[in-house]
Design an enzyme around this catalytic site. Sequence first.
Site, PDB file in Angstrom:
ATOM      1  CE  LYS A   1     -11.576  10.625  12.626  1.00  0.00           C
ATOM      2  NZ  LYS A   1     -11.739   9.393  13.445  1.00  0.00           N
TER       3      LYS A   1
ATOM      4  CD  GLN B   1      -5.825   1.672  11.681  1.00  0.00           C
ATOM      5  OE1 GLN B   1      -6.539   2.601  11.305  1.00  0.00           O
ATOM      6  NE2 GLN B   1      -6.101   0.408  11.402  1.00  0.00           N
TER       7      GLN B   1
ATOM      8  CG  MET C   1       9.710 -15.462 -15.603  1.00  0.00           C
ATOM      9  SD  MET C   1       9.966 -15.895 -17.345  1.00  0.00           S
ATOM     10  CE  MET C   1       8.748 -14.846 -18.131  1.00  0.00           C
TER      11      MET C   1
ATOM     12  CD  GLU D   1      -6.697  -0.696   2.552  1.00  0.00           C
ATOM     13  OE1 GLU D   1      -7.389  -0.339   3.531  1.00  0.00           O
ATOM     14  OE2 GLU D   1      -6.219  -1.853   2.427  1.00  0.00           O
TER      15      GLU D   1
END
Length: 577
Positions: free
Chosen positions: A180, A131, A492, A68
């Site tokens: 949902k 979830q 770096m 994602e």
Amino acid sequence: MKQATNDLPTPTFQGDAIDQTGAQAVLEALLAEGVNTIFGYPGGAIIPVYDALYDYTPSLTHITVRHEQGAIHAAQGYARVSGRTGVCLATSGPGATNLVTGIADAMMDSTPVVCIVGQVNSDLLGTNAFQEVDMITLTQPITKWNYEIIHPDEIPGIIAKAFHIARSGRPGPVVISITKDAQLMPLHRPVERRLTFTSKKPPLPDPTQLQRAADLLNETTFPFILAGQGILLAKATNELVALAETMGSPVATTLLGQSAFPTDHPLYTGWLGMHGTYASNMLTTKCDVIIGIGMRFDERVTGDPNAFATQAKIVHIDIDPAEIGKVTQPEVALVGDAKEILRQLIPLLKAHPSSNWQSHFTRYQSLESEKITRRELAPTTQKIKMAEVIAMLSDKTAGNAVLVTDVGQHQMKASRYYQFRRTHSLITSGGFGTMGFALPAAIGAKVGAPDRDIIVVVGDGGFQMTLQELATIAQYGWPIKIILLNNNYLGMVRQWQQLFFERRYSFVHLQNPDFMTIARGFAIDSKQCSQRDLLSASLDDLLASHQPFLLEVIVEQEENVFPMFPAGGRMDQIRLE
């Protein structure tokens, strides 16, 4: 940027259901906004939208990324190169939270993105259901606006408002969470094809402040323009050139402002900041007026803000009033759209003769060339330097490619040595400094600008953070060119440990995998170059390919990035070696 308030009328849900589900309404709302591409990853709480999407191709193209975070970065790359609003789609819980880094990145870099995430059923909210996560509370500090939809009748208006907020004023990210059951339920009222909001135009510059700015600029003997990404967002590049030429003023850009001003223009001094050019940084200590346009005066530009350009008066032009006086106090502030402000300001200005900045610039540039540029472009060591790769790439592409850079030493070298000839040609993570940004952002850039050459410049550290997106690139066959500058270090951080922590190299050495084997695993053409005399031919192979291509260049391990001033330091503390 402050959160927008929900000023939509409270919806009423009456009447008979119509033959459209919430999931379908989401897709119809996206089409109404002119969306044709979505970057996403399916999951349980967003399945109804994906089920509806099955019937919406080819009107809506869905790019399936491999994580994602790749979806949000791809949406950012798409928005940055195209000027349109990027869209990403994810499920609830970990799918949604995987977007958070990119959302924060988009907020810092003023990138318009609409993120649509699934949520558990409305009757389960607040129960720690499987979830479930409160994305509204989680993302409130890092979005322009967010909203949770629990009834399908809200969907068309909320999504229309999300796009309006994301792209208006100073752009930024918006998050919409949809339960949902709201995706599955039918709507109770017809949906208009296009819902619009009356755009609140940026304020016109105050005439008194406009005249004050003109008076100050007409009296200056050594003006200096600092141009940020706001010039690109406002499409004000022509006005910037006109201002500089009218005033005879040198121009420096911020990191994100690069490609807003022609690099071959005689008034261009380079980019400004911690690793910017010596001349650009030092000219801030000599000028008498600074005109900052579409830039934030952040600490990577100013160093110690109390010591920044104390001899100069500042005119600050920005669309976001929250940025005015946040770091440095301007003599004159002009709040509004940069293009409109410059259009009104330029006619008030007198033509300036060339100021004495050129003598300073020549001296600073000569010193930088002697100490840094010549040594990096004509090195005496056997190991290839990053600067050589970027400079040669710039020559071979005539400065016309879109560079998508990750974060680290290679990012600074790319900004220093690539000569951008077209606008919107640098896509990088600026304010948030997100390693792993480049590869997925290049996916969005290629979708947003399919006719341009998209070249990724990435270090071995950042590359390994999101290299799973090689699978996405391979699946769709985009000819994205990847230059991996491999020094087996987090370069770096190692440089800081060398300069400021007595070479105590603490956990920065990387034992890397065989990147050629990895590329073969994704069926991507690849090549490794470790010899200087093969570099030119290797770049030719990369650029000639019509398929995805990975070129790994083995570069000097302990190469440093100069110029550099320490964090919080003064401009006159800038180091050349």
